[in-house]
Design an enzyme around this catalytic site. Structure first.
Site, PDB file in Angstrom:
ATOM      1  N   TYR A 108       0.823  -1.207   0.000  1.00 59.74           N
ATOM      2  CA  TYR A 108       0.000   0.000   0.000  1.00 59.74           C
ATOM      3  C   TYR A 108       0.866   1.271   0.000  1.00 59.74           C
ATOM      4  CZ  TYR A 108      -3.858  -3.166   1.274  1.00 59.74           C
ATOM      5  OH  TYR A 108      -4.795  -4.174   1.287  1.00 59.74           O
ATOM      6  N   ASP A 170      -1.035 -11.207   8.924  1.00 59.35           N
ATOM      7  CA  ASP A 170      -0.227 -12.320   8.403  1.00 59.35           C
ATOM      8  C   ASP A 170       1.243 -12.201   8.785  1.00 59.35           C
ATOM      9  OD1 ASP A 170      -2.176 -13.633   6.151  1.00 59.35           O
ATOM     10  OD2 ASP A 170      -2.485 -11.495   6.414  1.00 59.35           O
ATOM     11  N   HIS A 423       4.845  -6.377  -4.505  1.00 57.08           N
ATOM     12  CA  HIS A 423       3.414  -6.610  -4.695  1.00 57.08           C
ATOM     13  C   HIS A 423       2.597  -5.375  -4.416  1.00 57.08           C
ATOM     14  CE1 HIS A 423       2.115  -6.765  -0.448  1.00 57.08           C
ATOM     15  NE2 HIS A 423       3.334  -7.173  -0.225  1.00 57.08           N
ATOM     16  N   TYR A 504     -11.282  -1.479   0.300  1.00 51.91           N
ATOM     17  CA  TYR A 504     -11.278  -1.049   1.717  1.00 51.91           C
ATOM     18  C   TYR A 504     -10.037  -0.254   2.079  1.00 51.91           C
ATOM     19  CZ  TYR A 504      -7.811  -3.981   4.214  1.00 51.91           C
ATOM     20  OH  TYR A 504      -6.650  -4.520   4.725  1.00 51.91           O
ATOM     21  N   ARG A 505      -9.045  -0.229   1.194  1.00 52.46           N
ATOM     22  CA  ARG A 505      -7.747   0.363   1.516  1.00 52.46           C
ATOM     23  C   ARG A 505      -6.940   0.319   0.234  1.00 52.46           C
ATOM     24  NH1 ARG A 505      -4.156  -3.016   5.899  1.00 52.46           N
ATOM     25  NH2 ARG A 505      -2.400  -1.622   6.138  1.00 52.46           N
TER      26      ARG A 505
END
Ligand code: ADP
Length: 561
Positions: A108, A170, A423, A504-505
């Site tokens: 993000y 995670d 990623h 959501y983000r």
């Protein structure tokens, strides 16, 4: 870059001259000390590439140039009063400041700011204390720099880990506070981190100090720290026990927002339920997904599923266990046959459901019966307990820890699916409905595969919805892949919005586009957010552009990416 003066950073804050920047830095050094100010002056200094030692200045998983989302300087305050002083200094100079706690918000944007040349406010480096763990209240009060691994280690050290559990995502290296601010999730019954937070201390853009909820009420019965600043005084004894206090509930506006720098946060800890049994159910066919999801809805709403379980696509587990090259010579997206072969080799299904039972043995036995019977109606479903899986590296053994809140780092490995792996997360919300989830899966999978990437995803099951996390792995040294993945995620946003699915983000690069999809009644929500932003931050210094919210001092159109 050709006009760069000696001592300039890679990117100056917008509208700031070299002289003003130098003068700002000099004053910042007076506040936090020289050792806590780092000017980012050269692209060659942006060497950090890994979660284990994350960059505090740039996006390690860059889809643009590595030095686009970059701070001009990173400043690490030692105390709350220094945070207040830095906010005042930023107002004085009109310099934007981007707070982060650890910078492991990878996928993000990490620690990087939305506006190049912002000051990165490293809240975690020095402010990393577990202020309190209350055994009777089952909560912790933490500073920004406390990671899941730190909080867990604290419980172990104080012999509390058998009594109180934390909830971890995670990977255990992120900030407990930072993750809750981003409304991240974990996997125990306390998996919704914002839901389980209780009470915040916040420095507003003006530098003013605020405590939310019961923290707003002074408590003369609490001990007074002689000579201590306001933030060093203990809070109300119910601050971490009751979220809402009196009047409008403010905490939400400090999440995914640019309205405050959070300096303390309470988080509820789960009391050891007196028994725990993780399990895995594998489903052999791609087309099993709708059946699995419909069963999950029924069981989750009935609280037979007590936690945030997840349905993982087989390639996510495969990537934890090996690189793409270790399974195939193909440089194309793997075919159904190839994916089936991998599933067979790993003794997994196309879909793999990781769940757990919580409570004393008799309760577990009853729940297990229901779980087995219901999921057992799907042909080919197989049930595994950890003792049934001899390979200690298997994902079930990792999830066995995660689902009881023990932080791990093993799942880092899936990012190495491709060489120089990086990623982006694409994270739309889905109904817990077989039909909806399958449609979302097929639409996203089609686009990902068309773009030439392997489709890797997990559905994490909340109270009434699923966070569908599509993991877009790309080679960060391959310009073509970067361009494709960037285009892909923009297309996915459009496709999903056409079905009423929102994220959501998101990553820094996509914040504007996603914010624009939440546009009910002529952007009424954005208008409200902008009004609040301009009222609290008239100089527009705090994280301009965060989640698409731009202060009036910026030309939103010109900054759009
Ligand atoms: P992680 O905990 O995963 O390492 P970061 O520390 O990078 O995450 O924080 C993620 C995002 O959360 C930041 O980009 C910022 O928007 C927000 N955030 C983190 N810490 C704070 C804080 N103390 N105050 C305000 N916002 C914060």
């Amino acid at each position: 870059a050709s006009k760069k003066n000696a001592g300039d950073p890679i990117a100056l804050p917008p509208g700031t001259s070299s002289e003003d920047f130098k003068s700002y830095i000099k004053k910042a050094i007076e506040v936090v000390g020289e050792e806590n100010v780092t000017v980012i002056s050269d692209k060659d200094e942006l060497t950090k590439e890994n979660y284990t030692d994350p960059s505090k200045a740039h996006d390690m998983f860059h889809v643009f140039d590595k030095d686009y989302f970059v701070s001009s300087a990173v400043i690490a305050p030692r105390k709350v009063i220094e945070v207040q002083a830095i906010m005042k200094l930023c107002n004085e100079y009109g310099i934007p400041v981007w707070p982060f706690s650890i910078g492991r918000n990878v996928g993000y944007g990490g620690a990087a700011p939305r506006v190049p040349g912002s000051i990165g406010l490293d809240m975690g480096r020095n402010m990393n204390k577990v202020i309190e763990v209350s055994e009777s209240g089952a909560y912790a009060l933490v500073e920004p720099g406390v990671t899941y691994a730190d909080l867990y280690a604290y419980l172990v050290e104080h012999k509390l880990d058998q009594k109180l559990w934390i909830d971890t995502p995670d990977l255990g290296g992120g900030s407990v506070l930072g993750n809750a601010m981003e409304r991240g999730v974990g996997y125990t019954p306390y998996g919704d981190h914002f839901m389980m937070h209780c009470g915040m201390e916040v420095v507003l853009p003006s530098g003013e100090l605020l405590r939310t909820g019961m923290g707003a009420m002074p408590d003369p019965t609490q001990p007074h720290v002689e000579g201590g600043s306001l933030d060093e005084q203990p809070g109300n004894k119910c601050w971490q026990l009751f979220n809402y206090g009196f009047g409008p509930y403010n905490d939400g506006i400090f999440t995914q927002s640019n309205l405050g720098v959070v300096t303390k946060m309470g988080i509820w800890l789960m009391v050891n339920p007196g028994g725990y049994q993780p399990y895995l159910i594998t489903f052999p066919k791609d087309s099993d997904l709708p059946k699995v999801v419909d069963i999950i809805r029924e069981l989750r709403l009935a609280m037979v599923l007590q936690n945030v379980p997840s349905i993982r696509h087989v390639l996510l587990d495969a990537a934890v266990l090996g690189t793409k090259a270790s399974y195939s010579d193909s440089d194309k997206p793997l075919t159904d046959e190839e994916i089936d072969a991998i599933a067979k080799k790993l003794n997994l299904g196309r879909w793999n459901f990781y769940g757990a039972l919580y409570g004393p043995k008799p309760i577990q036995d009853v729940m297990w019966q229901v779980v087995k019977q219901t999921f057992g109606s799907i042909e080919g479903a197989k049930f595994f307990l950890p003792e049934d899986v001899p390979d200690k590296k298997a994902v079930l053994h990792i999830r066995a820890k995660t689902l009881q809140g023990v932080p791990t780092f093993d799942e880092l490995k899936w990012v190495d699916w491709l060489p120089n792996g990086a990623h982006l997360f694409f994270s739309p919300i889905s109904k817990i409905s077989g039909e909806d989830a399958t449609l979302q899966y097929s639409i996203t999978k089609k686009r990902v595969t068309e773009a030439g990437f392997d489709f890797i995803c997990t559905f994490t099951v909340g109270m009434r919805e699923m966070h569908h996390i599509v993991c877009l792995v790309f080679n960060r040294n391959d310009a073509g892949q970067k361009e494709r993945v960037h285009k892909l995620i923009r297309t996915l946003i459009v496709d999903c919005a056409a079905h009423g699915w929102g994220e959501y983000r998101t990553h820094l690069a996509l914040m504007d586009q996603i914010a624009e999809t939440y546009n009910f009644n002529d952007n009424a929500q954005m208008k409200l957010n902008e009004k609040i932003k301009n009222a609290l931050d008239p100089n527009g210094i705090l994280a301009p552009g965060k989640n698409g919210i731009w202060p009036a001092t910026y030309n939103k159109e010109a900054w759009r990416l």
